[in-house]
Design a protein around this motif. Structure first.
Motif, mmCIF file in Angstrom:
data_model
loop_
_atom_site.group_PDB
_atom_site.id
_atom_site.type_symbol
_atom_site.label_atom_id
_atom_site.label_comp_id
_atom_site.label_asym_id
_atom_site.label_seq_id
_atom_site.Cartn_x
_atom_site.Cartn_y
_atom_site.Cartn_z
ATOM 1 N N VAL A 1 0.861 -1.315 0.002
ATOM 2 C CA VAL A 1 0.025 0.070 -0.010
ATOM 3 C C VAL A 1 0.829 1.216 0.041
ATOM 4 N N ALA A 2 1.669 1.225 0.834
ATOM 5 C CA ALA A 2 2.713 2.271 0.966
ATOM 6 C C ALA A 2 3.448 2.690 -0.394
ATOM 7 N N LEU A 3 3.870 1.510 -1.189
ATOM 8 C CA LEU A 3 4.564 1.752 -2.653
ATOM 9 C C LEU A 3 3.357 2.490 -3.589
ATOM 10 N N LEU A 4 2.230 1.892 -3.553
ATOM 11 C CA LEU A 4 1.404 2.640 -4.360
ATOM 12 C C LEU A 4 0.870 4.025 -4.052
ATOM 13 N N VAL A 5 0.952 4.238 -2.752
ATOM 14 C CA VAL A 5 0.963 5.915 -2.316
ATOM 15 C C VAL A 5 2.171 6.337 -2.804
ATOM 16 N N ALA A 6 3.364 5.909 -2.416
ATOM 17 C CA ALA A 6 4.456 6.628 -3.051
ATOM 18 C C ALA A 6 4.644 7.143 -4.349
ATOM 19 N N GLY A 7 4.317 6.126 -5.186
ATOM 20 C CA GLY A 7 4.239 6.173 -6.757
ATOM 21 C C GLY A 7 3.196 7.303 -7.043
ATOM 22 N N THR A 8 1.986 7.497 -6.313
ATOM 23 C CA THR A 8 1.171 8.475 -6.625
ATOM 24 C C THR A 8 1.771 9.834 -6.060
ATOM 25 N N ILE A 9 2.344 9.816 -4.923
ATOM 26 C CA ILE A 9 2.972 10.946 -4.510
ATOM 27 C C ILE A 9 4.110 11.547 -5.381
ATOM 28 N N PHE A 10 4.924 10.721 -6.055
ATOM 29 C CA PHE A 10 5.730 11.158 -7.027
ATOM 30 C C PHE A 10 5.055 11.708 -8.263
#
Length: 471
Positions: free
Chosen positions: A331-340
């Motif tokens: 989930v954190a990876l998905l959020v991190a990609g979105t933030i980038f």
């Protein structure tokens, strides 16, 4: 900010992320950091944070952190919750030994097949089926090295052939339980064209018509390539495998039958409902999370009957919730990609790219964008060994870029997702290749030589088929 400065900043940010990925730094933190830096750059040049209805904290340096918090809340309430539930169920299946029972049940018939090269495509396809139960390519390879590898070598298969097949078993099985499929389905469901799209719909209507033929093509490619390579190689004596065997599973036929089905029960339910909807037109709504929770309840009842101990059974369910916690990095990876991506949007690069794509729309060059993204995926995966990091980072970009290019988003999401999972077995630094190479005492590049042709054949085939069906 001028266009040249904007492109240079965006290019530098991408290069930094790629370098950090290649150097095995944590991809989540890398994306978060660069996303925050890009948001600061945007705000310093008079632009806001590119999130719809974003409410500032009133403190300049806290706004990027609020953007992260907002995105976590948004993601966890949608695709993130499904991913957490899936992590919990997988963990509980391991706790009650159901995963082990399923693996043993599926590989038992293989020992009766004596034809070496007939075994190659069979093991490849069965291994991919097992990836529904053991989604981690590395964990599945460890299990198959302990159980299948000795059988394959015993019937005369060369260690390199056996190792190559095992290294490629977790590829592109169409499953609505995959976190990458859950993520893209959730993104597409927000569009008018795919409103209300579920992970099951995405996988069975779009993903499967590409991935299933691709699996069959790769199985055939494995057969001919491994046979060709073995003929060039001097035959050596079978090698002993120094791998810890799985614990023997005790129980009767009923136990083994039921516990073989339990890990597959969510996907069986989803397929059954999808078929019912398609054939009868019945309006049945079964989401991934409901299917998993129903299967979880059935599993608890089965455990109560088997153990005849309600207290111990209920205590073991704690593994479900620990498994949910274990899925949080996804989930954190998905959020991190979105933030980038938010950072890139904030400096204006996404709007610029969309304008460039719009200029190409209708020029007959619609395949250029999917081809470029698949090529970028190939480069990142081979250099870093990570099959899904780039895909998760690109999920928020797929819809706007496809719209700007005038093509279906499926022409991007399907080939890009499949390419990442296929090319992982072609990277000498991927975990699964290194595990297999270390276990059979070969060099990673020797394994890659055996996996490259079947996997590249799969990538080429699935890309061409995707362009024919979706472009």
């Amino acid at each position: 900010m001028g266009d040249i400065a904007m492109y240079l900043i965006a290019l530098l940010a991408v290069i930094v992320v790629v370098v950090m990925l290649i150097k095995k730094m944590d991809i989540k933190i890398s994306l978060f950091l660069m996303g925050i830096v890009l948001m600061f750059v945007a705000m310093a040049t008079g632009k806001g944070i590119a999130i719809s209805d974003f409410q500032s904290t009133g403190v300049f340096w806290l706004d990027p952190l609020k953007a992260i918090a907002d995105q976590f809340k948004s993601t966890i309430s949608a695709a993130g919750f499904i991913i957490l539930i899936l992590g919990g169920y997988s963990s509980y299946m391991s706790q009650i030994k159901a995963n082990d029972v399923t693996v043993r049940s599926l590989i038992k018939p293989i020992g009766k097949i004596k034809s070496v090269y007939i075994l190659v495509p069979i093991v490849f396809l069965i291994g991919n089926l097992l990836s529904l139960v053991v989604p981690s390519a590395s964990n599945l390879a460890i299990i198959l090295l302990a159980t299948l590898y000795p059988i394959m070598v015993r019937v005369g298969m060369s260690p390199l052939t056996a190792g190559a097949v095992i290294a490629t078993t977790a590829t592109v099985m169409p499953t609505p339980l995959g976190s990458d499929n859950v993520a893209i389905a959730a993104e597409l469901a927000n569009t008018a064209e795919f409103a209300g799209l579920t992970a099951s719909d995405y996988v069975f209507r779009y993903h499967a018509i590409i991935s299933i033929p691709t699996l069959l093509i790769m199985a055939l490619a494995h057969y001919f390539w491994q046979k060709h390579e073995d003929k060039k190689m001097i035959k050596t004596a079978s090698e002993k495998v120094e791998v810890q065997a799985l614990e023997e599973i005790k129980g009767g036929v009923l136990f083994k039958t039921v516990y073989t089905i339990l890990p597959l029960l969510p996907i069986i339910l989803l397929i059954a409902v999808f078929i019912l909807q398609s054939v009868t037109g019945l309006s049945i709504s079964l989401s991934v999370e409901v299917a998993v929770l129903f299967s979880f309840v059935i599993s608890i009842v089965c455990e109560m009957i088997r153990s005849r101990n309600i207290q111990d059974t209920l205590k073991s369910t704690e593994s479900f919730f620990k498994g949910m916690g274990g899925a949080m990095p996804i989930v954190a990876l998905l959020v991190a990609g979105t933030i980038f991506v938010v950072g890139l949007q904030s400096i204006g690069i996404i709007d610029s790219l969309q304008n460039a794509m719009t200029g190409m729309s209708g020029s007959g060059m619609g395949f250029v964008l999917p081809l470029a993204l698949v090529g970028l995926t190939a480069l990142i995966v081979i250099l870093s060994g990570s099959g899904t990091a780039l895909f998760f980072a690109m999920v928020p970009l797929m819809v706007p870029l496809a719209a700007a290019a005038g093509i279906s988003v499926l022409a991007i999401s399907v080939p890009m997702g499949l390419a990442g999972n296929l090319l992982r077995a072609v990277s000498p630094v991927s975990a699964v290749v290194m595990i297999v190479a270390g276990s059979i005492k070969k060099e990673p590049l020797q394994i890659v030589r055996r996996t490259a042709i079947p996997m590249i054949a799969g990538v080429v085939f699935m890309f061409v088929l995707s362009m024919i069906l979706f472009l």
